[in-house]
Design an enzyme around this catalytic site. Structure first.
Site, mmCIF file in Angstrom:
data_model
loop_
_atom_site.group_PDB
_atom_site.id
_atom_site.type_symbol
_atom_site.label_atom_id
_atom_site.label_comp_id
_atom_site.label_asym_id
_atom_site.label_seq_id
_atom_site.Cartn_x
_atom_site.Cartn_y
_atom_site.Cartn_z
ATOM 1 N N ASP A 91 53.115 117.556 33.174
ATOM 2 C CA ASP A 91 51.643 117.660 32.646
ATOM 3 C C ASP A 91 51.371 119.170 32.169
ATOM 4 O O ASP A 91 51.784 119.929 32.789
ATOM 5 C CB ASP A 91 50.660 116.992 33.573
ATOM 6 C CG ASP A 91 49.214 116.926 33.206
ATOM 7 O OD1 ASP A 91 49.062 116.693 31.922
ATOM 8 O OD2 ASP A 91 48.493 117.607 33.908
ATOM 9 N N ASP A 125 47.233 120.380 31.497
ATOM 10 C CA ASP A 125 45.907 120.832 32.079
ATOM 11 C C ASP A 125 46.047 120.252 33.547
ATOM 12 O O ASP A 125 46.367 119.090 33.885
ATOM 13 C CB ASP A 125 44.915 119.797 31.524
ATOM 14 C CG ASP A 125 44.418 120.617 30.249
ATOM 15 O OD1 ASP A 125 44.444 119.828 28.908
ATOM 16 O OD2 ASP A 125 43.966 121.804 30.301
#
Ligand SMILES: C[C@H](OP(=O)(O)O)C(=O)O
Ligand SMILES: [Mg+2]
Length: 314
Positions: free
Chosen positions: A32, A34
């Site tokens: 991922d 953010d």
């Protein structure tokens, strides 16, 4: 999909050699963005070094973000400017995936977009028409708003992160969605952006608002929908082996749940939304859905892997 988890190991409790051995069990890392690699425009300490060392160890690396505000090209520039050694083909993003989904269905009408130019630019790139993005504020009374002229060639409503979300947009989107043949697509349903000192509402706030007034449920393109990874799972050449794939995330109900849905091993880092305290709560829960959120491993931040990685070859 893998078996329900009952326990989670904090890698900080293991000897470094054990962590090194654990990492040797993965050929592919899907991470991922953010809350794991960066928070807004700032790279998280150690994240660049870890990712670039993974690359030097010949691990397949993919960035998989639910962020719909940027094109894949813009995300590439952002990552490369921070120092990440990554290519455009190694980035999976919801604006790009949404445009690809419509293209694959030979969608020929136009899209009513609630979102930003990350979505509209990706639609442009595949030749799909849309209504643009930006402010559409309330003008006058609600009675006047209901006299809005709807366009006649709208075949889909796409909802992503939209800082200009408004009542007129809700009226238009839900009116278009009164036609059951009009597609209803959400880029993602993240409740919030990872932010320390305040709440920044995520795309999920706008998706749930449209689901409520449209009385329909959106098809979600992003994590935890396994479809976001299908390009990797079905890829003929170098098809990834789920058992030797590590999913790294900061939000359990998108990142870790995607890993669970795809049969990947999972690592939760504490630099974003969820923490070890949340894992303890899910371990005590009687709700089986909560068990899907329990990661295999936990680290306070991705950079804590550095001691277990080989020094860069010069
Ligand atoms: C927060 C999320 O991005 P990700 O954590 O999936 O990179 C989003 O932009 O909604
Ligand atoms: Mg995140």
């Amino acid at each position: 999909m893998c078996a329900y988890k009952q326990s989670c190991t904090n890698l900080m409790d293991l000897p470094t050699a054990k962590v090194t051995e654990w990492l040797e069990g993965f050929d592919t890392v899907i991470t991922d963005c953010d809350g794991v690699l960066w928070v807004y425009g700032r790279a998280i300490d150690g994240a660049v070094s870890v990712i670039n060392l993974f690359k030097s160890m010949r691990k397949n690396i993919y960035f998989c973000t639910n962020n719909s505000t940027k094109t894949r090209e813009e995300l590439l520039k952002k990552a490369q400017n921070m120092g990440f050694s990554i290519t455009e083909g190694e980035i999976i993003s919801t604006a790009h995936a949404t445009a690809a989904y419509l293209k694959k269905r030979n969608f020929e009408k136009r899209v009513y977009v609630i979102g930003s130019d990350g979505i509209t630019k990706e639609l442009d790139a595949v030749g799909i028409g849309h209504t643009g993005c930006g402010p559409d504020p309330m003008k006058g009374t609600m009675a006047e708003t209901t006299k809005i002229q709807l366009e006649t060639d709208i075949g889909a409503v796409v909802v992503g992160f939209d800082e200009h979300f408004s009542f007129p947009k809700m009226v238009k989107a839900s009116s278009y969605l009164n036609d059951p043949n009009c597609l209803f697509i959400a880029t993602n349903t993240d409740e919030r952006f990872p932010m320390d000192n305040m709440v920044v509402p995520g795309s999920g706030c706008f998706v749930r608002a449209i689901e409520t007034c449209a009385e329909r449920t959106a098809k979600v393109i992003g994590k935890p929908n396994p479809a976001i990874c299908e390009v990797l799972l079905q890829k003929e050449i170098g098809r990834i082996d789920p058992a030797r794939t590590l999913m790294i995330g900061d939000r359990a109900n998108t990142d870790i749940l995607l890993g669970f849905n795809c049969g990947f091993q999972t690592l939760l880092v504490g630099t974003g939304v969820h923490q070890l305290s949340d894992v303890e709560r899910w371990k005590k829960s009687k709700d089986l859905e909560d068990k899907k959120l329990i990661p295999d491993m936990y680290l306070p931040k991705l950079g804590d892997l550095l001691p277990a990685l080989p020094l860069p070859k010069h």
